[in-house]
Write an enzyme that holds these catalytic residues in place. Structure first.
Site, short mmCIF file in Angstrom:
data_model
loop_
_atom_site.label_atom_id
_atom_site.label_comp_id
_atom_site.label_asym_id
_atom_site.label_seq_id
_atom_site.Cartn_x
_atom_site.Cartn_y
_atom_site.Cartn_z
N ASP A 46 -32.09 47.08 68.17
CA ASP A 46 -33.35 46.92 67.45
C ASP A 46 -33.17 45.93 66.30
O ASP A 46 -32.40 46.19 65.38
CB ASP A 46 -33.82 48.28 66.93
CG ASP A 46 -35.12 48.19 66.14
OD1 ASP A 46 -36.17 48.56 66.70
OD2 ASP A 46 -35.08 47.76 64.97
N TYR A 51 -35.58 40.57 59.46
CA TYR A 51 -34.16 40.85 59.21
C TYR A 51 -33.34 39.56 59.13
O TYR A 51 -32.23 39.57 58.63
CB TYR A 51 -33.56 41.74 60.31
CG TYR A 51 -34.17 43.10 60.47
CD1 TYR A 51 -35.09 43.62 59.56
CD2 TYR A 51 -33.82 43.90 61.56
CE1 TYR A 51 -35.66 44.87 59.74
CE2 TYR A 51 -34.37 45.16 61.74
CZ TYR A 51 -35.30 45.64 60.84
OH TYR A 51 -35.85 46.88 61.03
N LYS A 76 -39.60 42.47 66.15
CA LYS A 76 -40.84 42.86 65.49
C LYS A 76 -41.59 41.67 64.90
O LYS A 76 -40.98 40.70 64.43
CB LYS A 76 -40.54 43.87 64.38
CG LYS A 76 -39.72 45.07 64.84
CD LYS A 76 -39.47 46.05 63.71
CE LYS A 76 -38.45 47.11 64.11
NZ LYS A 76 -37.07 46.60 64.07
N HIS A 107 -44.77 45.21 62.70
CA HIS A 107 -43.87 45.82 61.74
C HIS A 107 -44.59 46.76 60.76
O HIS A 107 -44.06 47.83 60.42
CB HIS A 107 -43.11 44.74 60.97
CG HIS A 107 -41.73 45.13 60.59
ND1 HIS A 107 -40.68 44.25 60.59
CD2 HIS A 107 -41.20 46.32 60.21
CE1 HIS A 107 -39.57 44.88 60.21
NE2 HIS A 107 -39.87 46.14 59.97
#
Length: 274
Positions: A46, A51, A76, A107
């Site tokens: 994931d 990120y 996401k 998200h």
């Protein structure tokens, strides 16, 4: 290798119940963590655009001997791209070096922006185009979910929410289940076990089953029917987090952990993040 449970989603696709999260990992940390996880037996990873480590996951997928079809990849849609979901997913796919992902999640709802329904409509089209096999959301409360379903007729397969023994979100979990939406736990260990690992019931169960506190909490998620994605970049911890398929908690022990729920949210409130 441990056999892990696989959960069927309401669109017919399947997700491993235990996966690797890579929040706050650098590109290289994410690459190394994913390679280590796949070696141990994980088959779900994931990540997310925000990120900024999708490249690392892409590199790991190129390095591993595990077949692509055996790996469930989630990324996401970030809040700033809710009106540009196609472009955002194409950018993510380039970084991941993939033609498609298994699950694309919105998200956050960002309710004040009031664009999550439009974003969802775009995500439906992306699924129809084959750029993602399944679509879901993160951090959606019941009103947000109701609106998506009522206005588009398409229900998310997953709702990934902050969930750990101190914030169990039982009402939302039950609502998701009633509508065939799989609940997935982020920060499942309460960000390193804050306020959780030192609880007497967790320590006692760790001693009883000869497991770590983290393993007890991960098992609690699994026995609760949740998909869970503990984050680690340490190979030994990654392996430890996966070694949870040789025991189950008893109903009375599940009830004891249920009593730890204090509503203690560590991340943002979905109603307030915009």
């Amino acid at each position: 290798m441990a056999e892990q449970p696989i959960i069927k989603l309401h669109d017919g696709n399947h997700i491993p119940q235990l996966g690797l999260g890579v929040w706050q990992a650098s590109i290289d940390e994410a690459r190394q963590a994913a390679v280590a996880a796949l070696q141990v037996g994980y088959r779900s990873i994931d990540t997310a655009a925000i990120y900024k480590n999708e490249e690392g996951i892409g590199q790991a997928l190129q390095e591993t001997d595990v077949a692509r079809d055996d790996i469930f990849v989630t990324t996401k849609l970030w809040n700033d791209d809710q009106l540009n979901a196609e472009r955002a997913l194409e950018t993510s796919l380039k970084k991941l070096q993939l033609p498609s992902v298994d699950l694309y999640l919105m998200h956050w709802p960002c309710p004040q922006k009031d664009s999550y329904v439009q974003a969802w409509q775009q995500m439906i089209r992306l699924q129809e185009q084959g750029l993602t096999k399944s679509i879901g959301v993160c951090n959606f409360n019941e009103p947000h979910l109701k609106r998506l379903i009522e206005e588009t007729g398409v229900s998310p397969v997953v709702n990934q929410i902050e969930l750990h023994p101190m914030l169990q979100q039982r009402t939302l979990h039950a609502w998701n289940a009633l509508h065939q939406i799989q609940t997935e736990s982020w920060s499942p260990l309460a960000q390193g076990g804050k306020g959780v690992f030192e609880q007497e019931v967790i320590k006692r169960l760790a001693q009883k089953y000869d497991k770590t506190a983290a393993q007890i909490v991960i098992r609690w998620h699994l026995d609760s029917g949740l998909v869970v994605i503990p984050k680690s970049v340490t190979p030994s911890r990654i392996a430890e987090n996966f070694a949870v398929f040789d025991f189950r908690l008893e109903k009375s022990e599940m009830s004891e952990i249920a009593a730890l729920d204090s509503g203690n949210r560590l991340g943002p409130d979905p109603e307030e993040l915009n």
